[in-house]
Design an enzyme around this catalytic site. Structure first.
Site, PDB file in Angstrom:
ATOM      1  CD  GLU A  46       6.208  -2.588 -38.802  1.00 54.74           C
ATOM      2  OE1 GLU A  46       6.486  -3.566 -39.509  1.00 54.74           O
ATOM      3  OE2 GLU A  46       5.249  -2.582 -37.996  1.00 54.74           O
ATOM      4  CE  LYS A 115       7.092  -7.091 -38.818  1.00 57.76           C
ATOM      5  NZ  LYS A 115       5.939  -6.243 -39.199  1.00 57.76           N
ATOM      6  CB  CYS A 170       5.460  -4.711 -35.653  1.00 57.47           C
ATOM      7  SG  CYS A 170       3.652  -4.579 -35.443  1.00 57.47           S
ATOM      8  CB  SER A 352       2.763  -6.380  24.066  1.00 53.74           C
ATOM      9  OG  SER A 352       2.691  -6.035  22.690  1.00 53.74           O
ATOM     10  N   GLY A 353      -0.475  -5.838  23.339  1.00 52.25           N
ATOM     11  CA  GLY A 353      -1.320  -4.710  22.943  1.00 52.25           C
ATOM     12  C   GLY A 353      -0.693  -3.901  21.835  1.00 52.25           C
ATOM     13  CG  LEU A 355       0.793  -2.062  15.097  1.00 49.05           C
ATOM     14  CD1 LEU A 355       1.633  -1.141  14.226  1.00 49.05           C
ATOM     15  CD2 LEU A 355      -0.517  -2.405  14.386  1.00 49.05           C
ATOM     16  CB  THR A 460       5.192 -11.240  18.362  1.00 48.17           C
ATOM     17  OG1 THR A 460       6.199 -10.747  19.249  1.00 48.17           O
ATOM     18  CG2 THR A 460       4.269 -12.188  19.126  1.00 48.17           C
ATOM     19  CE  LYS A 597      20.650  -8.427  18.967  1.00 49.09           C
ATOM     20  NZ  LYS A 597      19.916  -7.195  19.335  1.00 49.09           N
TER      21      LYS A 597
END
Length: 637
Positions: A46, A115, A170, A352-353, A355, A460, A597
């Protein structure tokens, strides 16, 4: 042009109060540097032509004449530079003085924006000198040029349609209804703020929040240029706190008390996509504005912004932990509601073991604890078959026992072999039928156990698998509630790691860490030497790439070529450009061909801004053609 990216800059030049010639010379140096660095928009503070703290000198004709002379020098310099320059100066019209932002490009003064809100409190006494500018733009003459003067002006780039600039100065940002609100509703996508905001303790945080919040509220780029060292220090100190924000994210921020130029690459296509998506972002009032067209030269710069290779995962560790806790809570609350509504006191999950099933089980435990139900009513079923390894089997069993759930084992080999015989499938042919027979048998077992126990089957599968169609239709694709349905694979890993890091049970922690170290696999092909032989990412590609693609396809609708460019920046040094392109092509082919799907997904909780539910975030025809997207990709080959 440049995939919608445009480089902008905010500069705080060296300054001498009331020395317009010196100040114009310092601006000229900044302009030349910004051009060398590829900036197309440069914003100064400014009243930067004179200095903000001139006080009653603003009423001196010599100062006003000096400001016009300085402006003339900047206009001349701009003829040979390809960028829009926004600078501040006092301008007198009709015997009134205004605090103005001048927009300059290619030797033209495109407009003068005054302004609107003139502060006259505390350390500010601008009303002693300046008047609020007119809202409606009018034609005026300055430096032998006719231009527009008023706050309702849009500066629109004719060869980059999404770049529309507007100004506020400003204090305009600090009032209850900033002019930028009207500017954005009228079509402005970038707001430039010329500011002279002095420093007091803590003000920098508030200023940053204002700029960041306004860019988020208006879905815009916000370029904030602040006055700095060189302003009068009679009572005030200025820090040169420059900020560049984009839709709620600060892209660049200067060090305070060091006059700097900062640069940021705004993504105009991203902002436009976000506004299109938000039907509540209402366009209005454009008829009250004057639109001033201009044109840039061809833009093709290397990006100078960070592209996060893991957009679903917060990079800050503290934020990541907070986000993980929040997501686990959302998942558990969703399942809790389903159990309450159905009156079910039992849940069944295939373990299933891996993630995904691990995360699902952890969520189920939380939901049961919320309902004060016995964890023994969580029936975790391990169903070993041809591809099961000792490692995953043992981890599955250890996990269930550590969590206090009920473990059941149903060996499905005999049932699958009977089915092979029924349909004439050779067990030695490891094709898709061989794999899917196992997946569907497991789902049948889970559904029937749930019927026996008057319970629900918890799915899952994660969002990344749904995006790629990496699920057996009416196999692991189906459940009675899918707790991971909107969690991408890259985030699944972090959720499980967070659970491990915060677990108090050492046995549980060790098991979770080993699950994290296990390769992702459906384990439908016999192992080799006891080790997993079927690695998902070898077949469909790295999930970190696919999650990156998914984020930009879903969140912003970017074209494939732009996503490819972003990926090349994000994964530089990790994957070659050829590998990135290979899996991007695979992503689009699978994403389009597997929509059927997703069109019949079970319910599941939405946890983030991207989700694939056909009832909510993603409604796509199951038979849509991918040709347009493939055509764009072919140009990259």
């Amino acid at each position: 042009m440049n995939d919608g990216f445009i480089r902008v800059a905010a500069a705080t030049p060296k300054l001498r109060v009331a020395d317009c010639e010196y100040n114009a010379g310092q601006m000229a140096q900044c302009i030349r540097e910004a051009c060398r660095k590829g900036a197309k928009l440069l914003v100064f503070p400014e009243l930067s032509m004179t200095g903000y703290t001139c006080g009653d000198l603003f009423l001196q004709s010599s100062l006003l004449d000096g400001a016009l002379s300085g402006l003339e020098e900047i206009v001349k310099l701009s003829r040979d530079e390809d960028l829009v320059i926004v600078t501040g100066l006092p301008v007198a019209f009709n015997q009134k003085l205004y605090n103005v932002g001048a927009v300059i490009q290619k030797g033209r003064i495109l407009g003068l924006v005054p302004k609107e809100n003139i502060p006259n409190y505390s350390e500010f006494y601008e009303a002693r000198h300046f008047n609020p500018g007119p809202v409606k733009a009018e034609r005026v003459k300055i430096l032998d040029q006719e231009t527009w003067f008023g706050s309702r002006i849009l500066f629109s780039c004719i060869n980059m349609n999404d770049f529309v600039l507007a100004l506020e100065i400003c204090e305009d940002l600090w009032v209850p209804a900033p002019p930028s609100i009207d500017h954005a509703c009228a079509g402005a996508t970038v707001i430039a703020n010329l500011s002279a905001s002095d420093e007091v303790t803590g003000k920098d945080m508030y200023r940053r929040d204002l700029v960041c919040g306004q860019s988020a509220r208006l879905v815009c780029g916000y370029v904030y240029a602040d006055a700095g060292e060189g302003e009068s220090s009679t009572d005030l100190v200025f820090g040169g706190h420059n900020l560049i924000a984009e839709n709620g994210t600060v892209l660049q921020e200067s060090k305070r008390f060091e006059n700097q130029i900062i640069y940021g690459d705004l993504d105009m296509e991203k902002l436009a996509a976000e506004r299109r998506r938000m039907t509540t972002f209402v366009s209005r009032g454009r008829e009250d504005y004057v639109t001033v067209p201009f044109e840039f030269g061809i833009i093709r710069e290397q990006l100078c912004r960070f592209i996060d290779p893991a957009p679903f995962v917060p990079s800050d560790p503290s934020q990541r932990e907070k986000r993980c806790e929040e997501i686990l809570k959302i998942q558990a609350m969703g399942l809790k509601k389903r159990l309450e509504h159905t009156g079910s006191r039992c849940c069944v999950v295939g373990i299933s073991g891996g993630l995904d099933s691990t995360l699902a089980l952890l969520v189920m435990v939380r939901a049961f604890d919320m309902l004060k139900l016995d964890r023994k009513n969580i029936i975790a079923v391990t169903m070993p078959c041809f591809g099961t390894t000792d490692r995953t089997y043992n981890n599955a069993c250890s996990l269930v026992k550590a969590l206090g759930a009920t473990l059941r084992e149903v060996d499905i080999k005999a049932a699958v072999r009977t089915h092979f015989a029924d349909i004439g499938q050779d067990e030695n042919v490891h094709d898709v039928t061989y794999e899917n027979c196992q997946a569907r048998e497991r789902t049948q077992v889970l559904m029937d156990i749930a019927n026996q126990q008057d319970g629900l089957v918890v799915g899952t599968g994660d969002m990344s698998e749904l995006a790629l169609g990496w699920a057996t239709y009416n196999g692991d694709h189906m459940s009675m509630y899918g707790v991971n349905a909107s969690v991408p694979k890259t985030l699944v890993r972090h959720l499980v790691r967070y659970y491990a890091d915060t677990a108090t049970d050492q046995r549980l922690r060790d098991t979770l860490m080993d699950v994290l170290d296990t390769p992702v696999s459906p384990e439908l092909i016999p192992p080799k030497d006891g080790e997993i032989s079927q690695r998902t990412e070898d077949l469909v590609g790295p999930y970190e790439l696919h999650d990156f693609y998914l984020y930009y396809v879903m969140r912003f609708g970017f074209r494939p070529s732009k996503i490819y460019r972003l990926a090349c920046v994000a994964f530089k040094g990790t994957y070659t450009d050829e590998i990135i392109l290979k899996w991007l092509k695979k992503f689009y082919w699978r994403f389009f061909s597997q929509q059927f799907k997703r069109s019949c997904l079970p319910d599941g909780p939405k946890v983030g801004s991207v989700a694939l539910s056909p009832r909510g975030d993603w409604r796509m025809p199951s038979d849509a053609c991918v040709a347009l997207w493939q055509k764009d990709l072919e140009r990259l080959s």
